[in-house]
Design a protein around this motif. Structure first.
Motif, mmCIF file in Angstrom:
data_model
loop_
_atom_site.group_PDB
_atom_site.id
_atom_site.type_symbol
_atom_site.label_atom_id
_atom_site.label_comp_id
_atom_site.label_asym_id
_atom_site.label_seq_id
_atom_site.Cartn_x
_atom_site.Cartn_y
_atom_site.Cartn_z
ATOM 1 N N LEU A 104 -9.164 2.202 1.193
ATOM 2 C CA LEU A 104 -8.108 1.348 0.647
ATOM 3 C C LEU A 104 -8.701 0.140 -0.071
ATOM 4 O O LEU A 104 -8.226 -0.254 -1.143
ATOM 5 C CB LEU A 104 -7.182 0.898 1.778
ATOM 6 C CG LEU A 104 -5.915 0.140 1.374
ATOM 7 C CD1 LEU A 104 -5.073 0.973 0.417
ATOM 8 C CD2 LEU A 104 -5.109 -0.222 2.617
ATOM 9 N N ASN A 121 0.792 -1.232 0.000
ATOM 10 C CA ASN A 121 0.000 0.000 0.000
ATOM 11 C C ASN A 121 0.824 1.281 0.000
ATOM 12 O O ASN A 121 0.255 2.368 -0.027
ATOM 13 C CB ASN A 121 -0.923 0.011 1.221
ATOM 14 C CG ASN A 121 -1.922 -1.126 1.198
ATOM 15 O OD1 ASN A 121 -2.340 -1.565 0.128
ATOM 16 N ND2 ASN A 121 -2.293 -1.625 2.370
ATOM 17 N N VAL A 168 -0.528 2.760 4.328
ATOM 18 C CA VAL A 168 -0.957 3.669 3.264
ATOM 19 C C VAL A 168 -0.715 5.110 3.700
ATOM 20 O O VAL A 168 -0.810 5.438 4.885
ATOM 21 C CB VAL A 168 -2.460 3.448 2.931
ATOM 22 C CG1 VAL A 168 -3.332 3.744 4.137
ATOM 23 C CG2 VAL A 168 -2.893 4.293 1.744
ATOM 24 N N ASN A 169 -0.369 5.966 2.756
ATOM 25 C CA ASN A 169 -0.150 7.381 3.056
ATOM 26 C C ASN A 169 -1.492 8.070 3.301
ATOM 27 O O ASN A 169 -2.371 8.049 2.438
ATOM 28 C CB ASN A 169 0.572 8.061 1.888
ATOM 29 C CG ASN A 169 1.948 7.475 1.649
ATOM 30 O OD1 ASN A 169 2.741 7.347 2.575
ATOM 31 N ND2 ASN A 169 2.235 7.107 0.403
ATOM 32 N N VAL A 170 -1.648 8.680 4.471
ATOM 33 C CA VAL A 170 -2.894 9.353 4.829
ATOM 34 C C VAL A 170 -2.625 10.828 5.108
ATOM 35 O O VAL A 170 -1.736 11.165 5.896
ATOM 36 C CB VAL A 170 -3.546 8.699 6.074
ATOM 37 C CG1 VAL A 170 -4.746 9.509 6.540
ATOM 38 C CG2 VAL A 170 -3.964 7.267 5.760
ATOM 39 N N SER A 211 -2.428 6.573 -1.637
ATOM 40 C CA SER A 211 -2.651 7.681 -0.710
ATOM 41 C C SER A 211 -4.146 7.894 -0.512
ATOM 42 O O SER A 211 -4.933 7.765 -1.457
ATOM 43 C CB SER A 211 -2.016 8.965 -1.242
ATOM 44 O OG SER A 211 -2.647 9.369 -2.451
ATOM 45 N N VAL A 238 -10.549 5.216 6.254
ATOM 46 C CA VAL A 238 -9.306 4.895 5.548
ATOM 47 C C VAL A 238 -9.272 3.424 5.144
ATOM 48 O O VAL A 238 -8.887 3.083 4.014
ATOM 49 C CB VAL A 238 -8.092 5.238 6.429
ATOM 50 C CG1 VAL A 238 -6.800 4.688 5.812
ATOM 51 C CG2 VAL A 238 -7.988 6.751 6.602
ATOM 52 N N GLU A 239 -9.680 2.547 6.046
ATOM 53 C CA GLU A 239 -9.662 1.109 5.757
ATOM 54 C C GLU A 239 -10.511 0.782 4.535
ATOM 55 O O GLU A 239 -10.089 0.031 3.639
ATOM 56 C CB GLU A 239 -10.172 0.339 6.972
ATOM 57 C CG GLU A 239 -10.124 -1.177 6.807
ATOM 58 C CD GLU A 239 -10.631 -1.898 8.049
ATOM 59 O OE1 GLU A 239 -9.961 -2.829 8.505
ATOM 60 O OE2 GLU A 239 -11.698 -1.515 8.562
ATOM 61 N N GLY A 272 -3.848 4.387 8.655
ATOM 62 C CA GLY A 272 -2.778 4.567 7.681
ATOM 63 C C GLY A 272 -1.498 3.889 8.119
ATOM 64 O O GLY A 272 -0.825 3.223 7.326
ATOM 65 N N LYS A 273 -1.186 4.028 9.400
ATOM 66 C CA LYS A 273 0.030 3.427 9.939
ATOM 67 C C LYS A 273 -0.042 1.904 9.903
ATOM 68 O O LYS A 273 0.907 1.229 9.487
ATOM 69 C CB LYS A 273 0.247 3.911 11.369
ATOM 70 C CG LYS A 273 1.558 3.455 11.989
ATOM 71 C CD LYS A 273 1.753 4.064 13.371
ATOM 72 C CE LYS A 273 3.068 3.622 13.985
ATOM 73 N NZ LYS A 273 3.267 4.211 15.343
ATOM 74 N N GLU A 305 -5.324 8.285 10.974
ATOM 75 C CA GLU A 305 -3.872 8.155 10.946
ATOM 76 C C GLU A 305 -3.416 6.792 11.473
ATOM 77 O O GLU A 305 -2.440 6.225 10.982
ATOM 78 C CB GLU A 305 -3.238 9.297 11.740
ATOM 79 C CG GLU A 305 -3.415 10.651 11.035
ATOM 80 C CD GLU A 305 -2.922 11.828 11.858
ATOM 81 O OE1 GLU A 305 -2.655 11.641 13.075
ATOM 82 O OE2 GLU A 305 -2.801 12.930 11.286
#
Length: 326
Positions: free
Chosen positions: A290, A39, A72-74, A43, A286-287, A67-68, A64
């Protein structure tokens, strides 16, 4: 006025919320090891209503953290205040120009923000909404609280503390904010069912200082008010300051379940709050962004759950909030 019934409903909602949290953690841990390494070239941009209040900081922390864990870049951005709608629009436009793999947005004012979200869809950028929903072609999903239900739970909680014929005040968010509007509507319907009089309803712009001023003005005309429901905790705390300054016995209920609000409940200030799951909204935003970027199908509606917080369970909620705070 059935207090026992309210506690039972609150417990059921809380159980649902805790189950959701557990599911989120389990899902994240399973997916992390398998796909995080793939990933790093993706982004996800997250545009919130603001980054200036604790509630949105919890959303940011969740995004965040996802992302960590997922590699993936968030990038999380937001305007200076929830009322700065055009600032949010400009931020979204700027982020679209950077072509993220997916866009996660909490729209401050859908009617104003929808055109720019539509332009993202046309640019083939998946758009996922969190916290506040909006209707437009191409939307991927909405992740958040059922705000009408949250408001209804607040109305039931406040009604259980009052008597038929008592007077209450409703303090809404910024004009046109669908999330806070739905909370107010849900609470109002329940209060009216209980025979409670709504003597004033005014916007507080989701701002503590504005709500303080609004409540001060209302109390000049309605000093016999017995209850207040505010559509977020900052406004509830502002209203509470006005109430305490006049040494009045008025029950104040908020929404969001922020750390400051929960601490106020423990110290005998606020009477309660309807806690959302902002951390999970950010994480799940975010999840799922992605997943969509990877071509996977997701549900078009994900309920992040609510929890009724009173003095009985406030310490447990405070401990949880401290565990996710920066």
């Amino acid at each position: 006025m059935n207090t026992k019934k309210i506690k039972i409903v609150g417990a059921a909602v809380a159980l649902s919320c805790m189950t959701f949290i557990a599911g989120c953690s389990s899902s994240a841990s399973k997916s992390t090891s398998a796909s995080a390494s793939n990933n790093s070239n993706k982004s996800v941009t997250v545009v919130l209503k603001t980054l200036s209040s604790p509630y949105w900081q919890y959303v940011q922390a969740g995004a965040e953290a996802a992302g960590k864990k997922l590699g993936v870049n968030v990038n999380v951005v937001g305007p200076s205040a929830e009322s700065q709608v055009m600032e949010q629009v400009n931020m979204i436009q700027d982020q679209i120009s950077q072509s993220p793999s997916a866009l996660v947005v909490s729209p401050s004012q859908p009617t104003t923000v929808v055109p720019v979200l539509t332009s993202a869809v046309k640019a083939k950028i998946p758009v996922l909404l969190i916290d506040s929903d909006a209707s437009f072609d191409g939307k991927t999903t909405f992740i958040g609280t059922d705000n009408a239900t949250a408001g209804a739970q607040a109305g039931k909680l406040l009604g259980s503390m009052l008597h038929k014929g008592d007077k209450v005040v409703l303090i809404a968010g910024a004009l046109g904010n669908p999330a806070t509007d739905q909370r107010i509507k849900g609470a109002k319907n329940e209060l009216i069912k209980e025979g409670i009089q709504v003597v004033a309803q005014q916007p507080g712009d989701s701002d503590k200082a504005k709500a303080l001023s609004v409540m001060e003005n209302i109390l000049e005309k309605h000093s016999d008010v017995k209850g207040v429901f505010a559509a977020n905790d900052d406004m509830a705390l502002g209203a509470l300051r006005a109430v305490q300054a006049k040494h009045l016995d008025i029950k104040v209920i908020g929404t969001d379940g922020t750390q400051e609000a929960v601490q106020s409940i423990l110290s005998g200030g606020l009477a309660g709050t309807i806690a959302q799951s902002p951390y999970n909204m950010g994480y799940q935003g975010v999840e799922n962004a992605l997943k969509v970027a990877d071509g996977k199908k997701i549900s078009n509606r994900i309920d992040s759950g609510i929890q009724v917080i009173t003095k009985d369970n406030a310490q447990k909620q405070l401990d949880f909030l401290k565990s996710i705070s920066k």
